[in-house]
Scaffold this active site. Structure first.
Site, short mmCIF file in Angstrom:
data_model
loop_
_atom_site.label_atom_id
_atom_site.label_comp_id
_atom_site.label_asym_id
_atom_site.label_seq_id
_atom_site.Cartn_x
_atom_site.Cartn_y
_atom_site.Cartn_z
CB ALA A 264 -0.95 0.01 1.20
CD GLU A 285 4.64 -0.84 2.77
OE1 GLU A 285 5.85 -1.13 2.76
OE2 GLU A 285 3.93 -0.79 1.74
CB CYS A 383 6.05 2.39 -11.28
SG CYS A 383 7.10 1.89 -9.91
#
Length: 435
Positions: A264, A285, A383
């Site tokens: 997260a 996380e 990403c």
């Protein structure tokens, strides 16, 4: 008695010399293997007295130096007979970057760089002065030196260039060039506290130029400190790259659904999901400090989620056995699509790291798929711009799982966003678990 050379007094906090010295510390840290963002955050914490101008100057010098690291090093290699200490190498790189940005300030830059050396390493003032003055005399030769070395020409390691060329043969040069630009600053409106029209009016009233993209992200013409954004402190908007803002829209969570955000931090996508729907959301996380950032982001926006510190691959540590309707798998990756925001990445990463990331991603997918309800959907996100982490990863997963069905995204089997003037690089694939 003769003592050590006298150190010059610390330079004024608002001077170029001070910014050069602090940026040098950051660049030297990266050369020694440190994470740029972590080093900068620690530095900021140690200097709460910094005005906005100093903070911005230090950050700009360090980030731009590391984007152009390969080029600066190519120039230094022609000017130095032997490697200097890391701190001096970093200072020369920062000074060369400033000379490139502001050639009209040449004499001031040299003077301030020598002054910064006098504070930290006074015995090497003459070296710094001599190298920089020689660099100025030979400035017409710089471009030839850069063009002669592929890593300097592209400002990327050779292995990185080859991976990009292989994955994107039609766009590889544009992709590399985009990675050396300054990233855009985009905003996301929190519809629970403001409408898009209200925020647009507030930005316009503050004299801020922006454009709206087709996913309602607002891209500013010029970045600025978040403290100057109208409505930021009140949770009316957030800073989030426009490419990242597709995640919540593609996952398309509905009210009352049970949702997992498996990786997260820092919490932008978590918040965006909750801004759009009243969901029962669990955010995981692994890093406790990063989990704290998720909590702070949610608090500012007036949102609530269950937050656990756990490795999403270790189901016994966090899963209660109840399946999820939607899962956001924003997995750890090379971050090759956001390298202009994190320029240390391209110099710290190694080619072998990509296979390690791919193996970790596969483990995460295998674990999370077990927690997804039949008929539920998982959005796989990176990403990255490297195929091994993106389309290749999803294809391998689908071969292993006959119950995995790929759902179209905007008329295609997946969505690969490449870095451009509007957004960073992201990859999206939407998977449905057949009942």
């Amino acid at each position: 008695m003769r003592g050590a050379p006298r150190r010059a007094p610390e330079q004024p906090i608002d001077s170029l010399g001070y910014a050069l010295a602090r940026a040098t510390e950051l660049v030297a840290g990266v050369i020694d293997g440190a994470n740029l963002t972590d080093v900068f955050e620690r530095m900021q914490a140690g200097h709460p007295e910094w005005p906005e101008g100093t903070r911005g100057a230090v950050r700009d010098l360090a980030w731009s130096t590391l984007r152009e690291f390969g080029r600066g090093d190519a120039i230094l290699s022609r000017l130095l007979h032997s490697p200097p200490p890391v701190e001096i190498r970093a200072l020369l790189l920062v000074a060369l970057q400033r000379l490139t940005q502001r050639p009209e300030q040449a004499h001031t830059v040299v003077d301030q760089a020598v002054g910064a050396t006098a504070v930290a390493m006074p015995g090497l003032r003459n070296l710094v002065n001599g190298v920089l003055r020689n660099a100025l005399r030979r400035q017409p030769e710089w471009q030839g030196w850069i063009e002669a070395e592929p890593e300097a020409r592209h400002a990327f390691p050779a292995w990185w260039v080859e991976r990009v060329r292989s994955a994107h043969p039609q766009a590889w040069q544009d992709l590399l060039a985009a990675g050396n630009t300054r990233p855009p600053m985009a905003l996301r409106v929190n519809p629970r506290r403001a409408t898009l029209a209200e925020v647009e009016a507030e930005l316009a009233a503050a004299g801020l130029e922006f454009r709206r993209l087709d996913n309602d992200a607002l891209v500013l013409a010029r970045p600025l400190a978040v403290a100057r954004l109208p409505g930021y402190a009140e949770g009316r908007l957030s800073v989030q790259d426009a490419g990242a803002q597709w995640a919540a829209q593609l996952l398309d969570v509905r009210a009352g659904e049970r949702v997992l955000d498996a990786c997260a931090a820092p919490g932008g996508k978590t918040a965006h999901i909750l801004e759009r729907a009243d969901a029962d959301l669990l955010a995981l996380e692994l890093d406790p400090l990063r989990a704290g950032r998720v909590a702070r982001n949610l608090d500012r926006l007036g949102l609530r989620a269950e937050l656990k510190v756990a490795d999403c691959r270790r189901l016994a540590a966090w899963w209660d056995g109840r399946p999820f309707d939607r899962i956001l798998a924003d997995v750890p990756c090379s971050a090759s699509g956001v390298v202009r925001r994190h320029p240390d990445i391209k110099w710290l990463r190694r080619d072998s790291d990509i296979a390690n990331f791919a193996a970790q991603q596969a483990e995460i997918l295998e674990a999370l798929w077990r927690t997804l309800a039949p008929g539920g959907t998982m959005l796989y996100v990176t990403c990255s711009v490297f195929d091994e982490e993106n389309a290749g990863q999803v294809a391998r997963f689908c071969v292993r799982h006959a119950d995995a069905e790929r759902l179209p995204i905007r008329g295609s089997s997946d969505l690969q966003l490449l870095p451009c003037a509007d957004h960073d690089g992201f990859y999206y694939a939407l998977l449905r678990k057949r009942p």
